[in-house]
Motif scaffolding. Structure first.
Motif, PDB file in Angstrom:
ATOM      1  N   VAL A 244       0.837  -1.196   0.000  1.00  4.50           N
ATOM      2  CA  VAL A 244       0.000   0.000   0.000  1.00  4.50           C
ATOM      3  C   VAL A 244       0.877   1.253   0.000  1.00  4.50           C
ATOM      4  N   ALA A 245       1.953   1.235   0.776  1.00  2.00           N
ATOM      5  CA  ALA A 245       2.886   2.370   0.798  1.00  2.00           C
ATOM      6  C   ALA A 245       3.538   2.569  -0.562  1.00  2.00           C
ATOM      7  N   ALA A 246       3.844   1.464  -1.251  1.00  2.00           N
ATOM      8  CA  ALA A 246       4.474   1.547  -2.572  1.00  2.00           C
ATOM      9  C   ALA A 246       3.548   2.196  -3.595  1.00  2.00           C
ATOM     10  N   HIS A 247       2.246   2.196  -3.320  1.00  2.00           N
ATOM     11  CA  HIS A 247       1.277   2.842  -4.219  1.00  2.00           C
ATOM     12  C   HIS A 247       1.035   4.304  -3.847  1.00  2.00           C
ATOM     13  N   GLY A 248       1.857   4.825  -2.948  1.00  2.00           N
ATOM     14  CA  GLY A 248       1.801   6.246  -2.633  1.00  2.00           C
ATOM     15  C   GLY A 248       0.920   6.631  -1.474  1.00  2.00           C
ATOM     16  N   HIS A 249       0.419   5.666  -0.721  1.00  2.00           N
ATOM     17  CA  HIS A 249      -0.437   5.973   0.420  1.00  2.00           C
ATOM     18  C   HIS A 249       0.391   5.938   1.712  1.00  2.00           C
ATOM     19  N   LYS A 250      -0.053   6.686   2.702  1.00  2.00           N
ATOM     20  CA  LYS A 250       0.636   6.712   3.988  1.00  2.00           C
ATOM     21  C   LYS A 250       0.222   5.515   4.849  1.00  2.00           C
ATOM     22  N   VAL A 251       1.201   4.996   5.580  1.00  2.00           N
ATOM     23  CA  VAL A 251       0.936   4.005   6.626  1.00  2.00           C
ATOM     24  C   VAL A 251       1.177   4.713   7.947  1.00  2.00           C
ATOM     25  N   VAL A 252       0.181   4.744   8.796  1.00  2.00           N
ATOM     26  CA  VAL A 252       0.241   5.501  10.046  1.00  2.00           C
ATOM     27  C   VAL A 252       0.308   4.549  11.240  1.00  2.00           C
ATOM     28  N   LEU A 253       1.217   4.859  12.161  1.00  2.00           N
ATOM     29  CA  LEU A 253       1.290   4.122  13.422  1.00  2.00           C
ATOM     30  C   LEU A 253       0.390   4.828  14.428  1.00  2.00           C
ATOM     31  N   SER A 254      -0.703   4.186  14.790  1.00  2.00           N
ATOM     32  CA  SER A 254      -1.656   4.772  15.729  1.00  2.00           C
ATOM     33  C   SER A 254      -1.041   4.910  17.115  1.00  2.00           C
ATOM     34  N   GLY A 255      -1.553   5.870  17.868  1.00  2.00           N
ATOM     35  CA  GLY A 255      -1.123   5.994  19.255  1.00  2.00           C
ATOM     36  C   GLY A 255      -1.805   4.998  20.170  1.00  2.00           C
TER      37      GLY A 255
END
Length: 403
Positions: A244-255
């Motif tokens: 998903v990141a390779a397709h230009g979307h952000k991966v977010v680490l939740s708090g």
């Protein structure tokens, strides 16, 4: 003379390892401070509450499964459904889910099965089935052995208010109520795993997801070719976030931090599980895994102690060993208290130096074989954790712990 040269070399190697592990620990502290700042700034409850589908793959009954599943029915969130899927309709895990769902009739629930025709990674077959039946375009995937708080869905969903976010994932603390080996494994989950994730997030941003919680948009799943593309891979969580990141979307680490319950209570089961995880990591991100050797402290402290004792300077050896143990305890206390909010902080702090030592041997064991056992079958791992049928010469039963 030759013997002294060998121990001089080992002493130097031990010192190098202590230096590198200390640098790593400093990076963990910086990464933890960055995570805490991000968590503090995270938006609180708001009007952003899109409908969500919780996807829960199941496989058999597990200790306290009904109690774990109940936490997903008790969410402080207005619109969500829960989908459960196992291989067979009479799976005990599905039966447990139906019993729990009956106590919460106001929460929509669906119960599905895939049948025997599944991918090597049967969890992916369940995800594919549930996604097709889901009534929303936002999925939160979680394992059966996790517990969550009432604000879990709300906090995991919050980052999706930004349209460029494709995946959200969560840190987790290990939970073990009985048995030394399960408690050591839990300490590894809470501290070792978290430390690695914090450092990776600080250095290059999140490029992967963590299996206990993976939230993803339906359109992002479609972009990578659907869940089915993950079917022959061992590390479906890592690859989902990575692709998903390779397709230009952000991966977010939740708090938000969840509980990951350790199910492996015996020595043999725990060791096999952790070595398999290390092997999976070795093939998913080989360069990073190789460098992991220099993040351990206690093995190098022990090496310095043995070498210094042989070289006639035992006081220096004791000092280096004590430093390695104290450093790991400090890291466990800081990460456990500030980041994952460890419920058994003293126990985890005291156990972690031993878990650090064990972790090095798990790392070394990951290079002794490329074979893993998955649902009772032996497979050979290839690039990116692709699972291939074992060759004719491969063992037909599970390898010994030492492989």
């Amino acid at each position: 003379m030759v013997s002294r040269h060998i121990f001089d070399f080992l002493m130097g190697l031990g010192i190098l390892g202590l230096i590198s592990s200390t640098v790593f620990q400093g990076m963990v502290f910086v990464g933890a401070a960055r995570f805490l700042r991000t968590r503090k700034k995270a938006p609180g409850p708001s009007g952003f509450c899109p409908p969500v589908s919780l996807l829960k793959p199941l496989h058999g009954d597990e200790p306290n499964l009904e109690a774990h599943l109940a936490t997903f029915f008790e969410q402080d969130y207005p619109h969500y459904e829960i989908l459960f899927c196992a291989r067979h309709a009479n799976d005990p895990g599905l039966a447990a889910a139906r019993r729990v769902a009956a106590r919460y009739p106001h929460i929509p629930a669906k119960f599905l099965s895939t049948g025997d025709r599944t991918y090597i990674n049967a969890k992916v077959s369940s995800l594919e089935k549930m996604a097709a039946a889901a009534g929303t375009d936002l999925f939160i995937i979680s394992d059966s052995d996790v517990r969550v708080d009432r604000n879990y869905v709300r906090e995991v969903v919050a980052p999706f208010a930004c349209e460029d976010v494709g995946v959200v994932t969560c840190l987790y603390r290990g939970e073990a109520s009985e048995g030394l080996w399960s408690k050591l494994e839990a300490a590894g989950m809470s501290i070792e795993m978290t430390s690695g994730v914090l450092t990776a997030n600080m250095m290059e941003g999140m490029k992967f997801a963590l299996g206990p919680t993976m939230a993803v948009r339906r359109r992002c799943v479609d972009e990578i070719g659907g869940f089915g593309r993950l079917g022959p891979y061992c590390s479906d969580d890592f690859l989902l976030g990575n692709w998903v990141a390779a397709h230009g979307h952000k991966v977010v680490l939740s708090g938000h931090v969840i509980d990951h319950v350790v199910l492996n209570l015996s020595f043999e089961a725990s060791i096999k599980h952790q070595i398999r995880w290390m092997k999976s990591t070795r093939f998913s991100r080989p360069k990073g895994h190789f460098g992991t050797a220099l993040t351990f402290a206690v093995p190098f402290g022990l090496l310095c102690f043995l070498s210094a004792t042989h070289l006639g300077i035992p006081h220096l050896g004791w000092l280096m060993l004590a430093w390695s143990i104290a450093a790991r305890m400090a890291m466990a206390a800081a990460v456990g208290f500030w980041v994952v909010r460890e419920r058994n902080l003293l126990r985890t702090t005291l156990l972690y130096p031993l878990r650090d030592l064990m972790g090095f041997f798990f790392w070394a064991a990951s290079y002794t074989s490329s074979h893993v056992v998955w649902r009772g079958q032996v497979y050979k791992l290839a690039k990116d954790g692709l699972m291939l049928p074992a060759s004719d010469g491969a063992p037909e039963r599970e390898p010994a712990v030492t492989t």
